[in-house]
Design a protein around this motif. Structure first.
Motif, short mmCIF file in Angstrom:
data_model
loop_
_atom_site.label_atom_id
_atom_site.label_comp_id
_atom_site.label_asym_id
_atom_site.label_seq_id
_atom_site.Cartn_x
_atom_site.Cartn_y
_atom_site.Cartn_z
N GLY A 15 0.71 -1.23 0.01
CA GLY A 15 0.15 -0.01 0.03
C GLY A 15 0.84 1.33 0.07
N THR A 16 1.78 1.17 0.65
CA THR A 16 2.81 2.39 0.66
C THR A 16 3.44 2.45 -0.67
N VAL A 17 3.82 1.65 -1.26
CA VAL A 17 4.45 1.63 -2.70
C VAL A 17 3.58 2.27 -3.66
N THR A 18 2.38 1.79 -3.52
CA THR A 18 0.94 2.43 -4.48
C THR A 18 0.90 3.89 -4.00
N GLN A 19 0.80 4.10 -2.85
CA GLN A 19 0.45 5.37 -2.27
C GLN A 19 1.39 6.43 -2.90
N ARG A 20 2.74 6.07 -2.63
CA ARG A 20 4.03 6.67 -3.55
C ARG A 20 3.57 6.94 -4.92
N ALA A 21 3.31 6.11 -5.55
CA ALA A 21 3.08 6.23 -7.10
C ALA A 21 1.90 7.17 -7.16
N ILE A 22 0.92 7.10 -6.39
CA ILE A 22 -0.22 7.91 -6.41
C ILE A 22 0.26 9.47 -6.24
N GLU A 23 1.07 9.57 -5.23
CA GLU A 23 1.36 10.99 -4.87
C GLU A 23 2.58 11.28 -6.11
N GLN A 24 3.41 10.60 -6.66
CA GLN A 24 4.09 10.98 -7.82
C GLN A 24 3.35 11.44 -8.98
N LEU A 25 2.21 10.88 -9.34
CA LEU A 25 1.45 10.96 -10.44
C LEU A 25 0.69 12.41 -10.12
N LYS A 26 0.17 12.56 -9.02
CA LYS A 26 -0.29 13.89 -8.52
C LYS A 26 0.57 15.02 -8.51
N ALA A 27 1.68 14.65 -8.42
CA ALA A 27 2.98 15.82 -8.56
C ALA A 27 2.90 16.32 -10.01
N LEU A 28 3.02 15.36 -10.85
CA LEU A 28 3.19 15.67 -12.34
C LEU A 28 2.12 16.60 -12.66
N ILE A 29 0.77 16.46 -11.95
CA ILE A 29 -0.33 17.04 -12.54
C ILE A 29 -0.04 18.46 -11.88
N VAL A 30 -0.07 18.58 -10.70
CA VAL A 30 0.28 19.83 -9.82
C VAL A 30 1.44 20.69 -10.55
N ASP A 31 2.51 19.92 -10.91
CA ASP A 31 3.69 20.75 -11.53
C ASP A 31 3.34 21.31 -12.86
N GLY A 32 2.42 20.64 -13.28
CA GLY A 32 1.94 21.17 -14.88
C GLY A 32 2.60 20.15 -15.76
N GLN A 33 3.62 19.32 -15.47
CA GLN A 33 3.70 18.50 -16.48
C GLN A 33 2.81 17.37 -17.25
N LEU A 34 1.44 17.17 -16.36
CA LEU A 34 0.53 16.63 -17.04
C LEU A 34 -0.65 17.55 -16.97
N GLU A 35 -1.15 18.05 -17.83
CA GLU A 35 -2.30 19.18 -17.78
C GLU A 35 -3.63 18.39 -18.04
N PRO A 36 -4.66 19.16 -17.57
CA PRO A 36 -6.31 18.70 -17.60
C PRO A 36 -6.21 18.51 -19.25
N GLY A 37 -6.88 17.04 -19.36
CA GLY A 37 -7.26 16.94 -20.78
C GLY A 37 -6.09 16.08 -21.65
N GLN A 38 -4.97 16.21 -21.03
CA GLN A 38 -3.94 15.64 -21.70
C GLN A 38 -3.79 13.99 -21.29
N ARG A 39 -3.38 13.28 -22.38
CA ARG A 39 -3.25 11.59 -22.44
C ARG A 39 -2.06 11.51 -21.48
N LEU A 40 -2.17 10.33 -20.74
CA LEU A 40 -1.23 9.83 -20.11
C LEU A 40 -0.10 9.05 -20.77
N PRO A 41 1.23 9.10 -20.60
CA PRO A 41 1.93 8.18 -21.22
C PRO A 41 1.50 6.58 -20.64
N THR A 42 2.00 5.87 -21.63
CA THR A 42 1.86 4.38 -21.11
C THR A 42 2.18 4.19 -19.62
N GLU A 43 1.71 2.87 -19.20
CA GLU A 43 2.20 2.50 -17.87
C GLU A 43 3.55 2.35 -17.75
#
Length: 238
Positions: A15-43
């Motif tokens: 769960g801790t590993v998954t939570q870290r992955a969630i936080e890192q994905l959120k950080a990409l959005i917050v930092d503007g590296q992933l914008e609203p409406g943008q397609r995610l890279p592959t897993e």
């Protein structure tokens, strides 16, 4: 066994590993590296980029999809949503629907504070068209004795007040808390004590305060209205 499985199995707290992955994905959005409406890279690309396993990244994407942060489009991929408050707070309605007993009282306690704030803001900001919509639902509540119709217009009355605040986040939170399912469960008992006339009067007081553009009167009227239901439910549980 793949090297990825080895990494996952050697991790003491998945769960801790998954939570870290969630936080890192959120950080990409917050930092503007992933914008609203943008397609995610592959897993695979995200896993390499963030130094995570694909399985943890998959779980993180699934979790953020449930929360309304990401959206799966069939045949197209995973996209960042528009991150509207109404989408992100949608799960609050599920929590409200599933609440029972003391949890419902807690929700009403929160709702009382927020409805009072919303009414005060609406009194200061409401325009004639919005006021007319609020009055439409008040009039409809007086025109029927059908519990289902009263519940519907009660919900729409408060929704119209929340919209008049101009605060979309506040309106979205109240939408989640103002579950029709919870209202129906409460009303089944509440109506047995002559609540229809009382609730109509309480809604009229809120409307009159909005009409007078009186924030403090609107705040007091809304708090008293929700507080009455809250007090009644506390008594039933006691």
């Amino acid at each position: 066994m793949t090297s990825e499985d080895t990494v996952e199995r050697s991790t003491p707290a998945r769960g801790t590993v998954t939570q870290r992955a969630i936080e890192q994905l959120k950080a990409l959005i917050v930092d503007g590296q992933l914008e609203p409406g943008q397609r995610l890279p592959t897993e695979r690309e995200l896993a390499v980029r963030l130094g995570m396993s694909r399985s943890s990244m998959r779980e993180a994407i699934r979790a953020l999809t449930v929360l309304g942060v990401l959206e799966a489009r069939h045949g197209s991929g995973i996209y960042v949503t528009q991150l509207e408050a109404s989408d992100l707070l949608e799960t609050l309605g599920v929590v409200a629907d599933l609440s029972r007993g003391p949890q419902v009282v807690e929700l009403l306690e929160i709702r009382r504070a927020l409805e009072a704030t919303a009414a005060a803001l609406a009194a200061a900001r409401i325009n004639p068209e919005q006021l007319a919509e609020v009055e439409t639902h008040l009039t409809a509540m007086y025109a029927t004795e059908d519990p289902g119709e009263i519940i519907a217009h009660d919900l729409d009355f408060h929704r119209a007040v929340a919209a008049a605040t101009g605060n979309l986040t506040l309106a979205a939170i109240l939408e989640g808390l103002s579950s029709r399912t919870v209202r129906a469960r409460v009303w089944r008992g509440y109506q047995e004590e002559g609540a229809f006339d009382r609730t109509r009067h309480e809604h009229r007081r809120i409307f009159q305060a909005l009409q007078a553009r009186d924030p403090e009167a609107a705040r007091a009227a809304a708090a008293a209205h929700v507080g009455g239901v809250e007090s009644w439910l506390r008594e039933q549980l006691d």
